[in-house]
Design a protein around this motif. Structure first.
Motif, PDB file in Angstrom:
ATOM      1  N   SER A   7      -3.033  90.549 -36.218  1.00 40.22           N
ATOM      2  CA  SER A   7      -4.306  90.740 -35.507  1.00 40.22           C
ATOM      3  C   SER A   7      -5.046  89.422 -35.312  1.00 40.22           C
ATOM      4  O   SER A   7      -5.579  89.149 -34.235  1.00 40.22           O
ATOM      5  N   THR A   8      -5.067  88.599 -36.350  1.00 41.86           N
ATOM      6  CA  THR A   8      -5.731  87.298 -36.244  1.00 41.86           C
ATOM      7  C   THR A   8      -5.070  86.432 -35.185  1.00 41.86           C
ATOM      8  O   THR A   8      -5.741  85.878 -34.304  1.00 41.86           O
ATOM      9  N   GLY A   9      -3.754  86.329 -35.260  1.00 39.57           N
ATOM     10  CA  GLY A   9      -3.021  85.467 -34.327  1.00 39.57           C
ATOM     11  C   GLY A   9      -3.120  85.921 -32.886  1.00 39.57           C
ATOM     12  O   GLY A   9      -3.377  85.110 -31.980  1.00 39.57           O
ATOM     13  N   VAL A  11      -5.386  87.848 -31.410  1.00 37.02           N
ATOM     14  CA  VAL A  11      -6.738  87.731 -30.848  1.00 37.02           C
ATOM     15  C   VAL A  11      -7.152  86.264 -30.709  1.00 37.02           C
ATOM     16  O   VAL A  11      -7.765  85.892 -29.703  1.00 37.02           O
ATOM     17  N   ALA A  12      -6.822  85.426 -31.663  1.00 33.90           N
ATOM     18  CA  ALA A  12      -7.188  84.003 -31.549  1.00 33.90           C
ATOM     19  C   ALA A  12      -6.551  83.389 -30.304  1.00 33.90           C
ATOM     20  O   ALA A  12      -7.214  82.678 -29.546  1.00 33.90           O
ATOM     21  N   LEU A  13      -5.286  83.688 -30.072  1.00 36.71           N
ATOM     22  CA  LEU A  13      -4.627  83.170 -28.871  1.00 36.71           C
ATOM     23  C   LEU A  13      -5.140  83.854 -27.608  1.00 36.71           C
ATOM     24  O   LEU A  13      -5.378  83.210 -26.594  1.00 36.71           O
ATOM     25  N   GLY A  14      -5.295  85.177 -27.685  1.00 37.64           N
ATOM     26  CA  GLY A  14      -5.743  85.930 -26.519  1.00 37.64           C
ATOM     27  C   GLY A  14      -7.150  85.599 -26.091  1.00 37.64           C
ATOM     28  O   GLY A  14      -7.507  85.742 -24.912  1.00 37.64           O
ATOM     29  N   GLU A  15      -7.957  85.145 -27.009  1.00 37.62           N
ATOM     30  CA  GLU A  15      -9.356  84.844 -26.732  1.00 37.62           C
ATOM     31  C   GLU A  15      -9.521  83.490 -26.038  1.00 37.62           C
ATOM     32  O   GLU A  15     -10.545  83.243 -25.404  1.00 37.62           O
ATOM     33  N   MET A  16      -8.505  82.636 -26.112  1.00 39.21           N
ATOM     34  CA  MET A  16      -8.597  81.319 -25.480  1.00 39.21           C
ATOM     35  C   MET A  16      -8.734  81.487 -23.969  1.00 39.21           C
ATOM     36  O   MET A  16      -7.894  82.094 -23.326  1.00 39.21           O
ATOM     37  N   GLY A  17      -9.827  80.986 -23.435  1.00 42.31           N
ATOM     38  CA  GLY A  17     -10.078  81.091 -22.003  1.00 42.31           C
ATOM     39  C   GLY A  17     -10.624  82.440 -21.567  1.00 42.31           C
ATOM     40  O   GLY A  17     -10.849  82.675 -20.388  1.00 42.31           O
ATOM     41  N   ASP A  18     -10.857  83.346 -22.519  1.00 41.10           N
ATOM     42  CA  ASP A  18     -11.386  84.674 -22.222  1.00 41.10           C
ATOM     43  C   ASP A  18     -12.859  84.567 -21.858  1.00 41.10           C
ATOM     44  O   ASP A  18     -13.521  83.571 -22.168  1.00 41.10           O
ATOM     45  N   LYS A  19     -13.387  85.619 -21.225  1.00 41.13           N
ATOM     46  CA  LYS A  19     -14.788  85.561 -20.788  1.00 41.13           C
ATOM     47  C   LYS A  19     -15.756  85.405 -21.958  1.00 41.13           C
ATOM     48  O   LYS A  19     -16.794  84.768 -21.804  1.00 41.13           O
TER      49      LYS A  19
END
Length: 189
Positions: A7-9, A11-19
């Motif tokens: 979950s940490t990995g 979301v941390a990657l998915g959040e990069m550049g996210d709104k």
């Protein structure tokens, strides 16, 4: 522990550049008070992801294991595709009226920005996948903080230095692997 780390990995990657990361940069540039912004992001994320985790746990219970496997596998594969779609921050920050203060403006803006966002949907799916939904919520919250706290303190310099296409491609690959593993019935160990 697996639920927390995955979950940490993710979301941390998915959040990069996210709104929401872009929102963190906008709030930091506008208010120039990083600590109330960081505290607001933390509270909004805990509230939003706890709600999403509870929904995910309920979905897991309501669907049953066989149907849940297919729904989750498809959801993770859909998330892999969605990760490749770039996000943009809205021009108007919700609740940006000065009388709310930096902290409450951040809480409101982040809570609303996370509604239906990739990371909230990922939290629902991960909480449905792992029986320890609280570990998923802790992991997704940490992932959000790992991505957004540096954005608050370093602002636009982060956006200029990282290739968002590469970061999103890695996150998409992780979702695709998790989706494929879920569809085939889990890992053999």
């Amino acid at each position: 522990m697996e639920a927390f780390l995955v979950s940490t990995g993710v979301v941390a990657l998915g959040e990069m550049g996210d709104k929401t990361q872009l929102l963190a940069i906008v709030l930091a540039a506008k208010y120039r008070k990083p600590w109330p912004i960081v505290a607001g992001i933390l509270l909004a994320t805990v509230l939003n992801h706890a709600l999403a985790g509870a929904v995910g746990a309920w979905v897991a219970h309501a669907l049953g294991p066989e149907l849940l496997r297919w729904v989750l596998g498809g959801s993770f594969l859909a998330m892999a595709v969605w990760m490749l779609v770039p996000d943009q921050v809205d021009d108007e920050v919700p609740g940006s009226d000065r009388h709310w203060g930096v902290f409450f403006t951040t809480v409101l803006a982040f809570f609303l920005a996370e509604m239906g966002d990739k990371t909230q949907i990922a939290t629902v799916a991960l909480a449905a996948r792992y029986p320890e939904w609280w570990a998923v919520v802790a992991g997704t919250t940490l992932g959000m903080m790992l991505a957004n706290v540096p954005a608050v303190f370093m602002g636009e310099a982060i956006a200029r230095k990282l290739s968002m296409k590469l970061v999103h491609a890695i996150a998409a690959g992780i979702f695709a692997v998790v989706g494929g593993v879920t569809l085939v019935g889990g890992l053999p160990w």
